[in-house]
Design a protein around this motif. Sequence first.
Motif, short mmCIF file in Angstrom:
data_model
loop_
_atom_site.label_atom_id
_atom_site.label_comp_id
_atom_site.label_asym_id
_atom_site.label_seq_id
_atom_site.Cartn_x
_atom_site.Cartn_y
_atom_site.Cartn_z
N ASP A 343 0.86 -1.18 0.00
CA ASP A 343 0.00 0.00 0.00
C ASP A 343 0.90 1.24 0.00
N ILE A 344 1.00 1.91 -1.13
CA ILE A 344 1.94 3.03 -1.24
C ILE A 344 1.44 4.27 -0.50
N ASN A 345 0.21 4.23 0.00
CA ASN A 345 -0.29 5.39 0.74
C ASN A 345 0.44 5.58 2.06
N ASN A 346 1.00 4.51 2.61
CA ASN A 346 1.76 4.63 3.87
C ASN A 346 3.05 3.81 3.81
N ASN A 347 3.73 3.92 2.67
CA ASN A 347 4.96 3.15 2.46
C ASN A 347 6.21 4.03 2.54
N PHE A 348 6.04 5.29 2.90
CA PHE A 348 7.18 6.20 2.99
C PHE A 348 7.80 6.11 4.38
N PRO A 349 9.04 6.60 4.55
CA PRO A 349 9.70 6.50 5.86
C PRO A 349 8.93 7.27 6.93
N ASP A 350 8.86 6.68 8.11
CA ASP A 350 8.24 7.34 9.26
C ASP A 350 9.27 8.28 9.89
N LEU A 351 9.22 9.54 9.46
CA LEU A 351 10.13 10.54 10.01
C LEU A 351 9.52 11.26 11.21
N ASN A 352 8.22 11.11 11.40
CA ASN A 352 7.55 11.75 12.53
C ASN A 352 8.10 11.25 13.86
N THR A 353 8.27 9.93 13.97
CA THR A 353 8.77 9.35 15.21
C THR A 353 10.18 9.83 15.52
N LEU A 354 11.02 9.94 14.47
CA LEU A 354 12.38 10.45 14.66
C LEU A 354 12.36 11.89 15.18
N LEU A 355 11.50 12.72 14.59
CA LEU A 355 11.42 14.12 15.00
C LEU A 355 10.90 14.26 16.41
N TRP A 356 9.79 13.61 16.70
CA TRP A 356 9.17 13.77 18.02
C TRP A 356 10.03 13.17 19.12
N GLY A 357 10.72 12.05 18.81
CA GLY A 357 11.63 11.48 19.79
C GLY A 357 12.80 12.41 20.10
N ALA A 358 13.34 13.06 19.07
CA ALA A 358 14.43 14.02 19.27
C ALA A 358 13.96 15.23 20.06
N GLU A 359 12.73 15.67 19.80
CA GLU A 359 12.20 16.81 20.56
C GLU A 359 12.03 16.45 22.03
N ASP A 360 11.57 15.23 22.31
CA ASP A 360 11.41 14.81 23.70
C ASP A 360 12.75 14.71 24.40
#
Length: 648
Positions: A343-360
Amino acid sequence: MARRGTAALALALALLAVALAGAAAQGAAVEDPDYYVQEIWSREPYYARLEPEPFSPPLPAGPSEEERKLRASEPRAPKKATKPKKAPKREKLAPETPPPGKKSNRKGMKTKSSEKAAGDDHRVPVAREAVREGCPPLGLETLKITDFQLHASTSKRYGLGAHRGRLNIQAGINENDFYDGAWCAGRNDLHQWIEVDARRLTKFTGVITQGRNSLWLSDWVTSYKVMVSNDSHTWVTVKNGSGDMIFEGNSEKEIPVLNELPVPMVARYIRINPRSWFDNGSICMRMEILGCPLPDPNNYYHRRNEMTTTDDLDFKHHSYKEMRQGSELGGWSLGRWTHDGIDINNNFPDLNTLLWGAEDRQNIPRKVPNHYIAIPEWFLSENATVAVETRAVIAWMEKIPFVLGGNLQGGELVVAYPYDMARSTWQMQEHTPTPDDHVFRWLAYAYASTHRLMTDARRRVCHTEDFQKEDGTVNGASWHTVAGSLNDFSYLHTNCFELSIYVGCDKYPHESELPEEWENNRESLIVFMEQVHRGIKGLVRDLHGKGIPNAVISVEGVNHDIRTASDGDYWRLLNPGEYMVTAKAEGFTSSTKNCIVGYDMGATQCDFTLSKTNLARIREIMEKFGKQPVSLPARRLKLRGRKRRQRG
């Protein structure tokens, strides 16, 4: 400067012209020399037969003497011996590719069985011409057929009423509410039915059925009869030889099944009467009716509501196996899946978790920046479950500095903006805005407000969600969370602001619907593309006038930066207002300006000239003469080591 961004956007949005392009409407006007004759003939009682045998239940109005003469003068089909007929073609389109040789008769190919049926005495209402072309859907899925045109014998409750018996309609997360996924009869017996009032004489050619959309229950109809009427009181059943024809229904609840009538039937009403259903389930079904409305120049209501377009475009499906053969058999889950089942609708890298983890961890911006976040190494490996299409899109986005993008989807009428992933773990729905939420909301509203249907308060919701409270827009994560979406990846890895634009309730519009779909979206596309000029743009150069690539553009109060392209040019989408903007680059001193964005269309020019730092100048001089600058800390360490050795 904005030219590159505009061209890129135009390229990205050209998908809609391809997706919505198609041939002129099939059902709006049938050009046939016998069509006028057929229309007059069909004004007689719908049960009139080719043979003048007595069978005439009373109707409010009969044919005139002139019409009788006209009909009598027409050639009749030769009478043949009546034989039991095989059931008409039943087409079942599963997610897998259908076996070679199994083709639908929807394209209008005149089959041997249909020719035979047309000539025999079935004693049912038939259209005068033979089956030459398939008729389009009446519009249960697209909502052209209103709730007031759908009726049923009984229903379990309001949420399972006749108005929910639409092909591909989706149930809400919580069942037993107003938004269930089918019509379900109140009782399981042979007297149940669901009917459609076409509101005009229509040549019915086929029926498409599905089971109930439900996470918990398994309900579908396995066989049914079809009946037609002109007054909704006296009904004639579609025959198979001398007996009533039983159509084979569904064997599961999601895959649509097409049954074509042996010959077209001309009437105003059509009724489906379930005859059997899944043993452990109930009488529940979703459906679509195929039919060509007959011309009616006296019907002002229909003439006023028929959509026409003046654009000379090639309105037909151009690929994807001609949009899965006429489209409505595609099923709800097809379209986003690649050949490898991804499913290419959600096949891109999850960068949100990287960003939010770094912010925390407060690692921003030292270890993880708030923009241009690097793709994880595991995603780049050959063994990662990544579609080749996904990798191609990423390479395309990294090559061209897109500014604004819209991925076009179907199945709803709404514009969804990022973030698409909820920040709280295990939350299925949570409003999760980006730092540019005010810009995204405007971009979404710019499209939705100029669409012909998205902000129409009178329209019926497509499935379960009413997006009118936010003017046809929604934050993706507050609708349903998804990790690795194109929108979130685009925002966190590139300069591009991407939105998901759901352009219609029907995921796979029939070719006859394409002119209307084009008219629904044409103005919205133009307005959306114009938004690429909203905000600031400019050049970041050194003292010699050379563009500085990869310079960071920061806006005070907005925790999301962008970067300059290879020539030092940039575009930054902003709403009208006054902003403190800073440009900085490695080896250069930063520069800050006050940039004002007005309400008139056109980005504000905001250029920066950066001078090199002292250390950068020293390095440049030393490199020019083939030497490296002295590192003072390293020299101190070297001297200390030498002293220790001397003491020892």
